[in-house]
Design an enzyme around this catalytic site. Structure first.
Site, short mmCIF file in Angstrom:
data_model
loop_
_atom_site.label_atom_id
_atom_site.label_comp_id
_atom_site.label_asym_id
_atom_site.label_seq_id
_atom_site.Cartn_x
_atom_site.Cartn_y
_atom_site.Cartn_z
N HIS A 167 0.84 -1.20 0.00
CA HIS A 167 0.00 0.00 0.00
C HIS A 167 0.88 1.26 0.00
CE1 HIS A 167 -3.09 -2.75 2.14
NE2 HIS A 167 -3.54 -2.53 0.91
N LYS A 214 -16.92 -7.27 7.39
CA LYS A 214 -16.48 -7.98 8.58
C LYS A 214 -15.89 -7.02 9.61
CE LYS A 214 -12.31 -9.21 5.99
NZ LYS A 214 -12.54 -8.88 4.63
N ARG A 267 -2.76 -6.22 -8.13
CA ARG A 267 -1.73 -7.25 -7.99
C ARG A 267 -1.87 -8.34 -9.04
NH1 ARG A 267 -3.16 -8.25 -1.85
NH2 ARG A 267 -5.12 -7.67 -2.84
N SER A 273 -3.10 -8.40 2.94
CA SER A 273 -3.50 -8.06 4.32
C SER A 273 -4.16 -9.22 5.04
CB SER A 273 -4.46 -6.86 4.31
OG SER A 273 -3.81 -5.71 3.84
#
Ligand code: ADP
Length: 150
Positions: free
Chosen positions: A18, A42, A91, A129
Site C-alpha cells: 500500500h 467484517k 496485484r 493483508s
C-alpha cells in the site's frame, strides 16, 4: 486545478504494498488522501484508530498526504475532498475482477470520478493483508511486510 486522489481501502493492516502505491501516486497527483474505511463485510482485526496512527506515522512530514478514516460511500467522500480520482493497486487478475466492478459503481455514483490503477511493484505483489492478519493472530512476526511495527 489541484489533482486530488483518494486512496481508499480497509488497510487491515496497511502494508508495504500500500505504501508503495501511495508514494508512486505522488508523481501523478498533487495530494493523496489515504482513507481508511470501516469494513462493511467484517469486523476489523486492527482497530481503525490504531491503523490511522500507524499510517500517519508512515507518512510523517509528507505534506501532500493526508490520512483519514471514513464510514460512508467512497464516492460521497470524494465529493467532500473535491477528489476527482480514486487510486487503487492491482496485484493480479483477482484484484482486476473486483476493481473493475467497484470502479463502475463508483463512477455511476459520482460521474466526476476516475479510478486510476497502479500495477504493484513485483517486490510487493505477494503481500496480502488477510494473510498478514492470520499470521499475526497466531503470533507470527509480520513486521517484514509493514512500514511500521505491529
Ligand atoms: P479493500 O478492502 O478496499 O480491497 P485493501 O486494504 O485490501 O482494501 O486494499 C486497498 C487497495 O490496495 C486495493 O486497490 C488493493 O488492490 C491494493 N493492494 C492490496 N495489497 C496490495 C499490494 N501488496 N500491493 C499493491 N496494492 C495492493
Amino acid at each position: 486545478m489541484e489533482r486530488v486522489a483518494l486512496f481508499p481501502g480497509s488497510f487491515d493492516p496497511f502494508t508495504l504494498g500500500h505504501e508503495d502505491i501511495v508514494r508512486r501516486g505522488l508523481s501523478l497527483f498533487d495530494k493523496i488522501v489515504v482513507s481508511v474505511g470501516h469494513n462493511s463485510k467484517k469486523r476489523r482485526y486492527i482497530p481503525i484508530e490504531t491503523m490511522l496512527g500507524h499510517i500517519q506515522q508512515t507518512f510523517q512530514g509528507e505534506n501532500r498526504i493526508e490520512v483519514i478514516t471514513y464510514d460512508e460511500l467512497t464516492a460521497e467522500l470524494a465529493k467532500q475532498y473535491q477528489a476527482n480520482y480514486l487510486l487503487r493497486g492491482l496485484r493480479n487478475t483477482t484484484d482486476f475482477e473486483y476493481e473493475n466492478s467497484i470502479s463502475q459503481v463508483n463512477r455511476y455514483l459520482n460521474t466526476q470520478l476516475e479510478t486510476v490503477f497502479l500495477i504493484t511493484s513485483p517486490a510487493y505483489a505477494h503481500i496480502n493483508s488477510s494473510i498478514i492478519r492470520e499470521v499475526h493472530r497466531y503470533g507470527g512476526d509480520v513486521n517484514a511486510f509493514l512500514p511500521y511495527e505491529l
